[in-house]
Every structure is written in structure tokens, then in C-alpha cells.
Design a protein around this motif. Sequence first.
Motif: not given
Length: 204
Positions: A54-57, A63-67
Motif C-alpha cells: 500500500i502506498e500514497r497515490l 492511498g492505493v492498494s491492490w486486491a
Amino acid sequence: MFEKFRKKSVVSESSQLETLREVLRRNPEDNDLAKVFPQVMPLSAVSSAWPGPIERLGDLPFGVSWALADPQNYFRYVSWDMSRKWEASGTNWRGLAMENLTELSRRYPYAGSKKGADGRPFVLSLLNEDSMGPSRLLVPGLFQDLFGDDYIVAIPERTCGVAYRNGLVGEEALLANDLIDGCFKVGTEPMSNERFDPKRFWVL
């Protein structure tokens, strides 16, 4: 219009994180990269406590994560173990996730629109049934065919994005602003009522 977003009691962030860790431990690994998508998240979620990438966009308040997604709109966030396994095999899983999102978004770019007197849409609702409406803002130029280079975007609620033509006046401006402010005000998971240049999202 905003009944979907009526506020509900929200579980504390620490409880949500613990639940997420338990789900990641309990469920078997799913290596189907065709199901992986980037997810726009609240900035508050960006911390070392998050059990996966996860990181700042960019410089945005998100933020942005992945799923991994399934047809029932159930999301299982990518864990550190999953990302390490993909990277060890030389797989550019983040790039594949963007390709998945781009393909999905071009097939189903928005959920609804409102047309002006000229017959062209002036505002788009990104309240898509797959619950990835806001993530579509990550796709460069997705709405340029409708708006050219001059449009504004917002993510007032975690499942709702908005895009509208810049320079709206009168009733059209009121409708676009009411859509953003209404979703932010009554949303279960409000994000931001700020308006943004769409290019700020094109950083993945």
C-alpha cells in the motif's frame, strides 16, 4: 438519490485491520493475476500496519492498494506473501493489475451520466456495480473522448467517483456539485469533497 450512502456504524480501523489479517491467513492463496486490480484507499490506511503493499497515490489525499476481486464484489487484498511470490517469479503484477483495470474500465467506464442541452454528457457517475468506480480514475485518458483534456474529478465516497466537464455553469454546475457534496455528506465511507485535475491520478 444518495440512499445507498446513508451512514452506518463503522468498525474501528484497528478492528478492520485485524479482520483483514485473519482473512489473509485463513484463505488459500489465489494466484489468478487476472483478478488483481488497484484500489483507491483512504489515506489513513497507508501505514506499516497494513498487511500488504500500500502506498500514497502521488500527492493526492488517497492511498492505493491492490486486491483480488470476484464476481460477488468480494475483495481480498494482496498480502506481502503474495507480492513476494509474484516478484520472485519475475512477474510485474502491478503492471498486470493496471492492464486488468484498463480493460475493465474501457468496457464499462461509468455507471451513469447526465446530458446537457447539447446532447453531450457533462457529468459522469462512477458508482459502478463492481465497486471499483473510483479506481477507474487511475486509467489515463479514460474520459477524454467525452470531455477532451478539460475535466475535473472527485472521489467523495469510497465506492463513488465523479467526473465532469470543466467550466459548467447554472443548473449543470449545481448538479455536479450536489452529486459530489451529497455523496461526501451522506456516504458510509466519505473520502474527500475536493476536486482534482485527473492527471494527478495517472501515476501507476
